[in-house]
Design an enzyme around this catalytic site. Sequence first.
Site, mmCIF file in Angstrom:
data_model
loop_
_atom_site.group_PDB
_atom_site.id
_atom_site.type_symbol
_atom_site.label_atom_id
_atom_site.label_comp_id
_atom_site.label_asym_id
_atom_site.label_seq_id
_atom_site.Cartn_x
_atom_site.Cartn_y
_atom_site.Cartn_z
ATOM 1 N N ARG A 620 -14.768 2.887 11.930
ATOM 2 C CA ARG A 620 -16.174 3.137 12.214
ATOM 3 C C ARG A 620 -16.375 3.479 13.667
ATOM 4 N NH1 ARG A 620 -17.111 -1.677 9.813
ATOM 5 N NH2 ARG A 620 -17.861 -1.613 7.685
ATOM 6 N N SER A 681 -7.632 -3.757 15.670
ATOM 7 C CA SER A 681 -7.210 -4.951 14.929
ATOM 8 C C SER A 681 -5.704 -5.023 14.704
ATOM 9 C CB SER A 681 -7.935 -5.003 13.590
ATOM 10 O OG SER A 681 -9.297 -4.792 13.803
ATOM 11 N N ASP A 735 -10.283 -7.692 16.020
ATOM 12 C CA ASP A 735 -11.436 -7.857 15.103
ATOM 13 C C ASP A 735 -11.874 -9.309 14.965
ATOM 14 O OD1 ASP A 735 -9.121 -8.458 13.709
ATOM 15 O OD2 ASP A 735 -9.584 -7.256 11.925
HETATM 16 C C1 BG6 Z 1 -14.907 -5.466 9.144
HETATM 17 C C2 BG6 Z 1 -14.775 -5.548 10.643
HETATM 18 O O1 BG6 Z 1 -16.171 -5.827 8.757
HETATM 19 O O2 BG6 Z 1 -13.933 -6.304 8.582
HETATM 20 C C3 BG6 Z 1 -13.400 -5.078 11.035
HETATM 21 O O3 BG6 Z 1 -15.765 -4.749 11.264
HETATM 22 C C4 BG6 Z 1 -12.373 -5.910 10.350
HETATM 23 O O4 BG6 Z 1 -13.225 -5.135 12.435
HETATM 24 C C5 BG6 Z 1 -12.624 -5.878 8.868
HETATM 25 O O5 BG6 Z 1 -11.088 -5.439 10.654
HETATM 26 C C6 BG6 Z 1 -11.671 -6.760 8.141
HETATM 27 O O6 BG6 Z 1 -11.861 -6.618 6.753
HETATM 28 P P1 BG6 Z 1 -11.209 -5.483 5.886
HETATM 29 O O7 BG6 Z 1 -11.322 -6.004 4.515
HETATM 30 O O8 BG6 Z 1 -11.995 -4.252 6.110
HETATM 31 O O9 BG6 Z 1 -9.797 -5.362 6.334
HETATM 32 C C1 GLC Z 2 -3.489 -8.002 11.165
HETATM 33 C C2 GLC Z 2 -3.522 -7.681 12.626
HETATM 34 C C3 GLC Z 2 -4.525 -8.545 13.337
HETATM 35 C C4 GLC Z 2 -5.850 -8.446 12.664
HETATM 36 C C5 GLC Z 2 -5.726 -8.804 11.206
HETATM 37 C C6 GLC Z 2 -7.014 -8.684 10.471
HETATM 38 O O1 GLC Z 2 -2.982 -9.247 11.040
HETATM 39 O O2 GLC Z 2 -2.248 -7.840 13.187
HETATM 40 O O3 GLC Z 2 -4.644 -8.137 14.686
HETATM 41 O O4 GLC Z 2 -6.741 -9.290 13.308
HETATM 42 O O5 GLC Z 2 -4.793 -7.939 10.596
HETATM 43 O O6 GLC Z 2 -7.513 -7.404 10.463
#
Ligand code: BG6
Ligand code: GLC
Length: 995
Positions: A620, A681, A735
């Site tokens: 995003r 992340s 994240d």
């Molecule tokens: C989102 C966050 O809502 O959730 C992200 O904005 C995060 O930063 C993500 O990585 C984690 O959930 P998923 O299911 O999208 O991996």
């Molecule tokens: C993976 C990444 C970590 C992140 C997590 C959730 O473990 O290494 O940095 O926070 O995924 O998205």
Amino acid sequence: MPNIAREELKPEESEQLLLLPGGHPPLWNHMDSIGPVGLRQREGAPGCSQEGLPCPSDSSELPVSPQVLACLQQFKVTETQLRQIQASLLCSMEHALGGQASPASSVRMLPTYVGSTPHGTEQGDFVVLELGATGASLRVLWVTLVGNEGHRMEPWSQEFVIPPEVMLGPGQQLFDFAAHCLSEFLDAIPMDKKGLQLGFSFSFPCHQTGLDRVRQSGHGDSGWKVCSPMKAIGGLIQVFCPQSTLISWTKGFRCSGVEGHDVVQLLRDAIKRQGAYSIDVVAVVNDTVGTMMGCEPGFGPCEVGLVVDTGTNACYMEEARHVAVLDEDRGRVCVSVEWGSFSDDGVLGPVLTTFDHALDQESLNPGAQRFEKMIGGLYLGELVRLVLAHLAQQGVLFDGCTSSALLTQGSILLEHVAEMEDTLCPSSPLAGAARVHAILQDLGLSVGASDAKLVQYVCAAVLTRAARLCAAALAAVLSRLRHSRELQMLQIAVATGGRVFERHPSFLSILQETVMLLAPECDVSFIPSVDGGGRGVAMVTAVAARLAAHRHLLEETLAPFRLNHEQLAVVQAQMREAMVKGLRGEASSLRMLPTYVRATPDGTERGDFLALDLGGTNFRVLLVRVTEGGVKITSQVYSIPEYVAQGSGQQLFDHIVDCIVDFQQKQGLSGQSLPLGFTFSFPCRQLGLDQGILLNWTKGFNASDCEGQDVVCLLREAIGRRQAVELNVVAIVNDTVGTMMSCGYEDSRCEVGLIVGTGTNACYMEELQNVAAVAGDSGHMCINMEWGAFGDDGSLDLLRTCFDANVDQASINPGKQSFEKMISGMYLGEIVRHILLHLTSLGVLFRGQQTQRLQTRDIFKTKFLSEIESDSLALRQVRAILEDLGLPLTSDDALMVLEVCQAVSQRAAQLCGAGVAAVVEKIRENRGLEELTVTVGVDGTLYKLHPHFSSLVAATVRKLAPRCVVTFLQSEDGSGKGAALVTAVACRLAQTACV
Ligand code: BG6
Ligand code: GLC
């Protein structure tokens, strides 16, 4: 005679009744139209010609006295009355299903715990013991099932007459008699009698309680384990927990000491006392269930069993969620209606004749089983006898003479009635009449010229009423089925069994026609049962034995996923140890990365910020406006194709910048250089807020030339390559950190960030003095734990299953992210898929047939776990989800897949809970608090979408960290908002520093 209210026939009803069943026009209805002076069998009466039988052109008029008419008139049941009975019975069924305290006069709706109809593949030898289906006899059968392929083999069987004193004596005597018959039968047949498995057909109303016992495996009485009723149903056929408590004797039995007791145990004890054979009682069923289950495969699933023998009853497959006592929302279960006890005075009262009342009074159980006493074979002969005796006493029959036989209870049997009635419309009326004469003479009666015919009319009246009442009851069951399955038109097969069907063919045709009239929206095929239901009982026994074996294999497979408190406490302790080591900079699978975020937002942050959110399901770009009035976010999702995520680093970062440019243009922000917060992340070693060296890719990313590089630099270089843009990258955040900050804006107690989505990870506020990598002794710093890698040093090996190993091996980073691979969305579906493959190879699932689809990696998405485990879904929807995947499965398979999903997601949630417990306990101890109140900010699709994940995490934390009061706060706006807030704090601090 009591004055019984009777309803008058409307002309159109009378016509319908005349046209009713093939073969036997209900002649007593003709009497209304023909009048009291004479009774004439009409030439070519519609019923006869329908059946294609030549009818006697008997034009003689029989003198019928008003007494005869009055008698026969009583057996008339109008269509309106039938409909009322149907409706009242349906109502009674629904009350009983709903668990409302039902009076003894209503139907009982007893769940039988038979949850699946047979595959047709069942094989093996089974002993069947039938008690209560056929009057005063007991039947033992040896049934060999040969599956779909082989030729059906006739069973060996032997019938034993139960002496009257045994039927009415002590219960132990009855069961000893049964055990004796069993061994006598087994002695006589030339079969191998090792490991005998017995199905007990016990046809009396029973509560199948004791659902808390499910046998795990093996034979005999050993190996019981305690589990919940739901589990028992999960095992589909609860009959391998056979426990059946007799509610009350019916049909001429009244042995002492049995009511209120488990008849399976009584039989087991008797077999043991007898001592001749070792026999495992695997299943206990009602005769209706045997009838239903024995239906020849090929007719499609047969989901109703109807028995009219000594007594009458039906069973059918009900949605388990409608059966209140089960507390089960999945699957179907066979329910024994026990309609014999139905006795709604309002609708049955007007139908009951003086003869019914007399019969009831002289029966073993006056006042009980009133409906059964109008239909069951035990009573039909008796009703005829009472009518004939009455007519003789009135001087209308047999020259006004009775005989002692005619006045003796039980002298006219079902066989006699069937035989006499069956001669009503024969090809050879004279032979028929001769047969009636013979039967009556045997009763010591002097039979006059017109007597035989009148007796036939009496028999026809009694039998036809029985068939029509039975049809009303069946119509109620069919309406119930149609309604509960929400169908416009119900197509269904009904298996019929019992001597009334066998000996009296027109019973079926009357029943059929009446059902068509009462339930026109049901297309019913009637299928006679095989081997008097014995084969069905063997089927149930076979299915029970098969399912018990399958359940054992399933349990064995899933056992390593079921973690107990001690195991979870060990995980928590190991996590704690790894945290401490990681913070100290010692070797640890937890990197415990400092984030340079020192404080959560205080609400004074202001400004417009850009944010990027990379690494979850979606990439995003966001515009975040932080004002006095709150935070406003505008965002757009862009895709990152797999070839970009796994291509070159340059390509990936160019793509990211392209998306930013596109977003700026769309938002009219081109040319502005807003401060940018980057949620990235992946594990980064940060040297400051705007410096993050990617340690290694995780999840589905693997772009080249990035690991070991500063991600902010890579982004700045890409910006440089795109000369037109200017961007001011202020902060890079994980994240988890973005989530904690985002939730911290709403709740100042939020000091932990948790992600359970594609990947999993956590961060929390640690005392700076504990963080070896950062100078300074006071204040806090947010630590990105990167707990996904927990266990990469082998510490979780004891918990890892071969399925985890398979998933790891097939991943793009084998040996890495052990904890994440047991918890997060990217992997759970794969774990389930590997378990399903294993269970298929064991023959437990999909009838052992491996499908190509299931061999396909990632076919089983984690979102399916969330969907499948959703409480609001009926099993058929679970099936539909799986069928969409190309997995052809039965209800049994669907339930097992559900259990697999539950085990995998439960382990994930518990492990995650153990991690959170370690974190909050550490914070509590850091602060030397007796009790810590803390909020965990959470994000991630698995956590948010799975129906039980969040509550399981919370429950685990409560157990493992009882001194922490933990609130879980779901992030609504994603971590981009948090990244913007980190940026805002940095900007505020920078400004303050300048001032
Ligand atoms: C989102 C966050 O809502 O959730 C992200 O904005 C995060 O930063 C993500 O990585 C984690 O959930 P998923 O299911 O999208 O991996
Ligand atoms: C993976 C990444 C970590 C992140 C997590 C959730 O473990 O290494 O940095 O926070 O995924 O998205």
